[in-house]
Structure formats: structure tokens, C-alpha cells
Design an enzyme around this catalytic site. Sequence first.
Site, mmCIF file in Angstrom:
data_model
loop_
_atom_site.group_PDB
_atom_site.id
_atom_site.type_symbol
_atom_site.label_atom_id
_atom_site.label_comp_id
_atom_site.label_asym_id
_atom_site.label_seq_id
_atom_site.Cartn_x
_atom_site.Cartn_y
_atom_site.Cartn_z
ATOM 1 N NE ARG A 53 106.990 125.248 11.410
ATOM 2 C CZ ARG A 53 106.597 123.985 11.495
ATOM 3 N NH1 ARG A 53 105.659 123.524 10.718
ATOM 4 N NH2 ARG A 53 107.162 123.159 12.362
ATOM 5 C CG HIS A 100 97.435 139.913 10.995
ATOM 6 N ND1 HIS A 100 97.454 138.593 10.601
ATOM 7 C CD2 HIS A 100 96.127 140.277 11.035
ATOM 8 C CE1 HIS A 100 96.216 138.173 10.434
ATOM 9 N NE2 HIS A 100 95.393 139.176 10.678
HETATM 10 C C1 GAR Z 1 101.162 140.096 3.907
HETATM 11 O O1 GAR Z 1 99.980 140.787 3.594
HETATM 12 C C2 GAR Z 1 101.239 139.820 5.392
HETATM 13 O O2 GAR Z 1 100.660 140.825 6.160
HETATM 14 C C3 GAR Z 1 100.438 138.550 5.497
HETATM 15 O O3 GAR Z 1 100.833 137.798 4.407
HETATM 16 C C4 GAR Z 1 101.136 138.676 3.327
HETATM 17 C C5 GAR Z 1 102.471 138.273 2.776
HETATM 18 O O4 GAR Z 1 102.694 138.882 1.547
HETATM 19 N N1 GAR Z 1 100.691 137.900 6.735
HETATM 20 C C6 GAR Z 1 99.763 137.194 7.378
HETATM 21 O O5 GAR Z 1 98.656 136.985 6.943
HETATM 22 C C7 GAR Z 1 100.226 136.637 8.724
HETATM 23 N N2 GAR Z 1 99.121 136.184 9.480
HETATM 24 P P1 GAR Z 1 104.150 138.886 0.904
HETATM 25 O O6 GAR Z 1 104.658 137.439 0.977
HETATM 26 O O7 GAR Z 1 103.929 139.334 -0.499
HETATM 27 O O8 GAR Z 1 104.979 139.847 1.703
#
Ligand code: GAR
Length: 226
Positions: free
Chosen positions: A109, A127
Site C-alpha cells: 500500500r 523491492h
Molecule cells: C518480497 O519479495 C518483497 O520484496 C515484495 O514482496 C515480497 C514479500 O514477501 N515487495 C514488493 O513487491 C513491494 N513492491 P514476504 O511477505 O514473504 O516478506
Amino acid sequence: MGSNLVGGRVATPTTPLRCAVFISGSGSGMEALVNAQRSRRLPHETVLVVSNKANVPGLERASRLGLPSLVVEHRRNGENISREEHELEILKGLADHDVELIVLAGYMRLLSPVFLNEWHHRVVNIHPSLLPHFPGGHAHRDVLSSKTSITGCTVHLVDEGMDTGAVLAQRAVPVFESDDEISLSDRVKVEEHRLYPDVLTWIAEGRVHLTEEGVHVQDETDRFVC
Ligand code: GAR
């Protein structure tokens, strides 16, 4: 040359920077960070987990880790609450726990300009791509359809845009022809889980400055490395 310390103060393992980790889902990055903070003497600690979704696995992880969590959903009684109301509740939780740095780890968000103004230089995100390539919520899908053979992860300061803030560090990860979104995400997460604690350490040690020319990260010899 004007200089602003990212993170706000210089911390040590005995006076660690107090972090709130924001999640929206699985929370594997949050757990990896907390495990690093607890197994190594790092100058930062996690004092609160904030989620914009109830009943996500990351909240169970936080509870198993003995961490307080705050759930502020953006829908209440079937209706969206205002962004202002949502963020005011979060701000109160941050103040209650004396949080100094916000660490976004899979938080899906955007934060408002008003919120970011209040937390200027003190919100970071990870990211799963080599920004500025493949921003947004479907980085792995976009990487796979582009047929590129290299992806990675990026830690950056958060500004008002979507994955547009100043880059602090990046790590490359190979893409294989056999990859699907899950295998690629798993491989990128291994690198994310190594990188994030290190970048937070640079911040907590007072080695990351925002200057008129951009972000400077100093290495141990006081040289600017990016
Ligand atoms: C991670 O890979 C993070 O880099 C990504 O969501 C995943 C969360 O994994 N974030 C994004 O895409 C932000 N734009 P997790 O909940 O297992 O840590």
C-alpha cells in the site's frame, strides 16, 4: 553541501534503532530480519509489526517471534476508511512504540505525502527487481515476460511514487528459463533476506546521508560508495 542523516541518529548494538516492519502477507522478510537482529549484534531492532491485512501468515510469524503487532485494515464494516484515518491509527501505534525507522517488507500500500513528510528520510522499502526496472506489484511476472536473464532486489528510500525513491543498494539474481513466479520469488528472497539487515546496519551506523546530489553511502574507510 547540505546533509541529512537517513534514520535520524547514529545507533549502536546497545542503543539500537527502533524499527517497525510493515507487512501485507507472508512476512518471510520480516522474520529473516528479526532473526538476523537477534542472532547478530546489530545496531537496529524490530519493536513492532504493522499489517494492513488481518489473518495473514506474517502476523502468526510475529506472534511466534513474541513481537507486538498492529493491524490497521483499510476496510471497516464493509466500507473503506479514509487514508487519513488509516494513517493516523498507524502513526499512533508508531508513537506508542517509540519507532524511529519504518521498514517496508512486502507492504502493498502506498503511504501518503503527508505521512512521508512526517517520516522524511525514515522509511525504506525492499523491492524484488533491479529498480528502475519492473516497479509495481507484479515484478516477477513482468521480469519473466520480458525474457531478461538477470533480476534482483533493491533497497530504496520511500518517496511518494511507486518504487521510485533513491536507491541504497541492489543485488543481482539470475533468471532461469525453467523459472515460474514462485521459483524466481524464492531465489530473490534469499538475496533480499541477506541484503536488508545489512542496509539497515549502514543506516543505523550513520553511514547513509541524503545530500543535494542524492544519496551517499559511506563504507568503513569513509569513502562514498554510491
Ligand atoms: C518480497 O519479495 C518483497 O520484496 C515484495 O514482496 C515480497 C514479500 O514477501 N515487495 C514488493 O513487491 C513491494 N513492491 P514476504 O511477505 O514473504 O516478506
